[in-house]
Design an enzyme around this catalytic site. Structure first.
Site, PDB file in Angstrom:
ATOM      1  N   PHE A 229       0.840  -1.199   0.000  1.00 27.61           N
ATOM      2  CA  PHE A 229       0.000   0.000   0.000  1.00 27.61           C
ATOM      3  C   PHE A 229       0.884   1.261   0.000  1.00 27.61           C
ATOM      4  O   PHE A 229       1.913   1.293   0.675  1.00 27.61           O
ATOM      5  CB  PHE A 229      -0.935  -0.013   1.221  1.00 27.61           C
ATOM      6  CG  PHE A 229      -1.971   1.064   1.164  1.00 27.61           C
ATOM      7  CD1 PHE A 229      -3.108   0.910   0.383  1.00 27.61           C
ATOM      8  CD2 PHE A 229      -1.793   2.258   1.839  1.00 27.61           C
ATOM      9  CE1 PHE A 229      -4.061   1.920   0.289  1.00 27.61           C
ATOM     10  CE2 PHE A 229      -2.739   3.273   1.754  1.00 27.61           C
ATOM     11  CZ  PHE A 229      -3.876   3.098   0.981  1.00 27.61           C
TER      12      PHE A 229
ATOM     13  N   ASP B 239       0.913  -5.403   7.730  1.00 30.46           N
ATOM     14  CA  ASP B 239      -0.188  -4.439   7.636  1.00 30.46           C
ATOM     15  C   ASP B 239      -1.458  -5.259   7.425  1.00 30.46           C
ATOM     16  O   ASP B 239      -1.602  -5.950   6.409  1.00 30.46           O
ATOM     17  CB  ASP B 239       0.084  -3.488   6.460  1.00 30.46           C
ATOM     18  CG  ASP B 239      -1.011  -2.432   6.303  1.00 30.46           C
ATOM     19  OD1 ASP B 239      -2.162  -2.689   6.701  1.00 30.46           O
ATOM     20  OD2 ASP B 239      -0.711  -1.360   5.744  1.00 30.46           O
TER      21      ASP B 239
ATOM     22  N   TYR C 256     -11.547   1.234  10.142  1.00 35.84           N
ATOM     23  CA  TYR C 256     -12.723   1.784   9.442  1.00 35.84           C
ATOM     24  C   TYR C 256     -13.184   0.905   8.285  1.00 35.84           C
ATOM     25  O   TYR C 256     -14.166   1.214   7.638  1.00 35.84           O
ATOM     26  CB  TYR C 256     -12.474   3.220   8.960  1.00 35.84           C
ATOM     27  CG  TYR C 256     -11.136   3.466   8.279  1.00 35.84           C
ATOM     28  CD1 TYR C 256     -10.912   3.041   6.986  1.00 35.84           C
ATOM     29  CD2 TYR C 256     -10.112   4.143   8.944  1.00 35.84           C
ATOM     30  CE1 TYR C 256      -9.690   3.259   6.366  1.00 35.84           C
ATOM     31  CE2 TYR C 256      -8.884   4.363   8.331  1.00 35.84           C
ATOM     32  CZ  TYR C 256      -8.676   3.923   7.048  1.00 35.84           C
ATOM     33  OH  TYR C 256      -7.469   4.136   6.440  1.00 35.84           O
ATOM     34  N   LYS C 257     -12.449  -0.193   8.010  1.00 41.46           N
ATOM     35  CA  LYS C 257     -12.860  -1.082   6.912  1.00 41.46           C
ATOM     36  C   LYS C 257     -13.782  -2.168   7.488  1.00 41.46           C
ATOM     37  O   LYS C 257     -14.953  -1.909   7.734  1.00 41.46           O
ATOM     38  CB  LYS C 257     -11.628  -1.675   6.243  1.00 41.46           C
ATOM     39  CG  LYS C 257     -10.698  -0.627   5.628  1.00 41.46           C
ATOM     40  CD  LYS C 257      -9.491  -1.312   5.009  1.00 41.46           C
ATOM     41  CE  LYS C 257      -8.412  -0.341   4.581  1.00 41.46           C
ATOM     42  NZ  LYS C 257      -8.788   0.471   3.417  1.00 41.46           N
TER      43      LYS C 257
ATOM     44  N   ARG D 281     -12.853  -2.623  -7.902  1.00 41.67           N
ATOM     45  CA  ARG D 281     -12.727  -3.430  -6.676  1.00 41.67           C
ATOM     46  C   ARG D 281     -14.093  -3.653  -6.063  1.00 41.67           C
ATOM     47  O   ARG D 281     -14.845  -2.709  -5.831  1.00 41.67           O
ATOM     48  CB  ARG D 281     -11.850  -2.704  -5.651  1.00 41.67           C
ATOM     49  CG  ARG D 281     -10.398  -2.984  -5.767  1.00 41.67           C
ATOM     50  CD  ARG D 281      -9.607  -2.591  -4.545  1.00 41.67           C
ATOM     51  NE  ARG D 281     -10.143  -1.471  -3.776  1.00 41.67           N
ATOM     52  CZ  ARG D 281      -9.635  -1.022  -2.652  1.00 41.67           C
ATOM     53  NH1 ARG D 281      -8.573  -1.621  -2.135  1.00 41.67           N
ATOM     54  NH2 ARG D 281     -10.150   0.020  -2.013  1.00 41.67           N
TER      55      ARG D 281
HETATM   56  C1  LIG Z   1      -3.113  -1.655   3.442  1.00 43.45           C
HETATM   57  C2  LIG Z   1      -3.368  -0.267   3.916  1.00 43.45           C
HETATM   58  N1  LIG Z   1      -2.484   0.353   4.724  1.00 43.45           N
HETATM   59  C3  LIG Z   1      -2.718   1.617   5.175  1.00 43.45           C
HETATM   60  C4  LIG Z   1      -3.857   2.293   4.825  1.00 43.45           C
HETATM   61  C5  LIG Z   1      -4.167   3.713   5.202  1.00 43.45           C
HETATM   62  O1  LIG Z   1      -3.689   4.163   6.383  1.00 43.45           O
HETATM   63  P1  LIG Z   1      -4.296   5.477   7.050  1.00 43.45           P
HETATM   64  O2  LIG Z   1      -5.491   5.046   7.842  1.00 43.45           O
HETATM   65  O3  LIG Z   1      -3.187   6.004   7.857  1.00 43.45           O
HETATM   66  O4  LIG Z   1      -4.735   6.415   5.981  1.00 43.45           O
HETATM   67  C6  LIG Z   1      -4.806   1.691   4.006  1.00 43.45           C
HETATM   68  C7  LIG Z   1      -6.020   2.426   3.613  1.00 43.45           C
HETATM   69  O5  LIG Z   1      -6.780   2.097   2.761  1.00 43.45           O
HETATM   70  C8  LIG Z   1      -4.547   0.393   3.544  1.00 43.45           C
HETATM   71  O6  LIG Z   1      -5.430  -0.214   2.739  1.00 43.45           O
END
Ligand SMILES: Cc1ncc(COP(=O)(O)O)c(C=O)c1O
Length: 406
Positions: free
Chosen positions: A132, A209, A234-235, A381
């Site tokens: 990401f 992650d 939030y997902k 997606r």
């Molecule tokens: C794999 C992954 N890492 C990190 C993030 C985003 O991090 P943040 O909440 O700091 O914007 C996302 C957001 O979609 C993500 O999908």
């Protein structure tokens, strides 16, 4: 007239042991098709009540006393709940607060500093080209800051990092490996247990992650002996826009790592307000400033639903939903290619469909209340949040994609 696939959706919904959870989400009863629970989960209906109650009773009633009475411990209490329900992590290793990006910064910095301290030859961070963006950007920044090198694993954007690729990339120079458990683009589900073992055999630490897996795919951080992990809420944890992320630091490392943003909330005695910084014991030392308490309220309602349903049953439904989406795409979208693994064992909670026109198709679909999202190159997606999505919704959504494409 009833088509065979309509019958299929109705049959699948009728047989779905988790179907009853759908009505517990705001808006799930409408005709809108929501295919983006992997970006922002729907609100749990009980969260509205809980947030109102929080404002009236805790914030409004207890005022500043709330910190002493419960909020100070909420980041670690909620962290323990997340550990138990979705992360396979024993208590005392997970905390909630900050964004995923900030957690990545803190934990990557702490890990590479530790690795270099133990062995100055370990000057490389191994990361994949389809990780990401925020993970890649933070790693680039830390490499520049600390004089380290990034070793890139080139991956197919329809797949993800394999054991063979990682074995070739790691070695005696590796300080840290940074990987996504479920790839944000393809949904490739990495073999976290095996990849962690490969990193450890090379003497490196590993950070996972979990943004696209926490709440949808079973995770076993302790069993896999993971060093560090981060993820957003939030997902699939439905905490709401901008709800705080979590960070996990394996208990065996907590005393070894120094986090780079040493704020007063991670101090051993924050209200002493003394002259120097003494880190708190355990996971608490990885907290920096005042935790966003309001942002932790809604996700508690979702965690209760996840615990009630069980993460293994949630994964079973997730596999059934994504498999159904693939089956319908094969049948109704012959011009489209699958940009996700076909084998459900290698796939997380979403499916990506490739066609050169998917950017405009997504815009058309949004106007028609069918909400997937778009990721380059040409990827539509389809994120299928297991507790709030029905098979009928999948069917209506894929039919709408077919219509928009033509
Ligand atoms: C794999 C992954 N890492 C990190 C993030 C985003 O991090 P943040 O909440 O700091 O914007 C996302 C957001 O979609 C993500 O999908």
């Amino acid at each position: 007239m009833t088509t065979p696939t309509q019958t299929g959706a109705a049959r699948l919904d009728a047989a779905d042991p988790l179907a009853r959870f759908r009505e517990r989400f705001v808006g799930a009863g409408t005709d809108l098709v929501y295919f983006d629970g992997n970006s922002l989960g729907r609100p749990v209906a009980a969260a509205a009540e809980r947030l109102g109650e929080f404002v009236r009773q805790e914030w409004g009633g207890r005022l500043i006393r709330g910190w002493d009475e419960s909020w100070m411990d909420l980041p670690t209490r909620l962290g323990d709940d997340l550990g138990r329900v979705v992360l396979g992590a024993a208590a005392g290793q997970t905390a909630v607060g900050d964004s995923t990006t900030v957690w990545i910064y803190k934990l990557v910095r702490a890990a590479v500093d530790h690795a270099v301290r133990v062995d100055p030859r370990r000057t490389e961070i191994v990361i994949d080209t389809d990780n990401f963006p925020t993970d890649r950007y933070v790693a680039e920044g830390i490499a520049a800051e600390r004089g380290l090198t990034l070793r890139w694993i080139e991956v197919d954007t329809s797949a993800g990092v394999t054991a063979e690729q990682l074995t070739q990339a790691v070695g005696e120079r590796t300080a840290l490996v940074v990987l996504n458990h479920v790839a944000y683009r393809s949904a490739w589900l990495a073999d976290a247990s095996e990849l962690t073992r490969i990193a450890h055999d090379a003497g490196a630490l590993v950070l996972w992650d979990l943004c696209h897996s926490a709440g949808a795919v079973p995770v076993a951080l302790d069993e896999w002996d993971v060093d560090l992990a981060v993820g957003c809420t939030y997902k699939y944890l439905n905490g709401g826009p901008g709800s705080p992320a979590f960070g996990y630091v394996n208990a065996r490392l907590q005393g070894e790592l120094t986090q780079p943003i040493q704020g007063w909330m991670g101090h051993a005695d924050p209200f002493r307000m003394g002259p120097g910084y003494t880190p708190a014991r355990g996971i608490r030392r990885f907290i920096s400033g005042t935790p966003p308490i309001l942002g932790m309220v809604a996700m508690q309602s979702m965690l209760e639903l996840v615990e009630e349903a069980g993460i293994d049953a949630i994964r079973d439904k997730s596999v059934a939903l994504t498999s159904y989406a693939v089956e319908l795409a094969d049948e109704l979208l012959p011009e489209v290619t699958l940009a996700s693994p076909r084998d459900p064992a290698l796939r997380g909670g979403h499916v990506t469909l490739h066609h050169d026109r998917m950017r405009e198709v997504t815009a058309t679909l949004w106007e028609r209340d069918v909400i997937p999202d778009y990721r380059d190159p040409g990827g539509l997606r389809i994120g299928l949040s297991p507790l709030s999505t029905s098979f009928d919704e999948v069917e209506r959504g894929i039919a709408a994609v077919a219509e928009a494409l033509r």
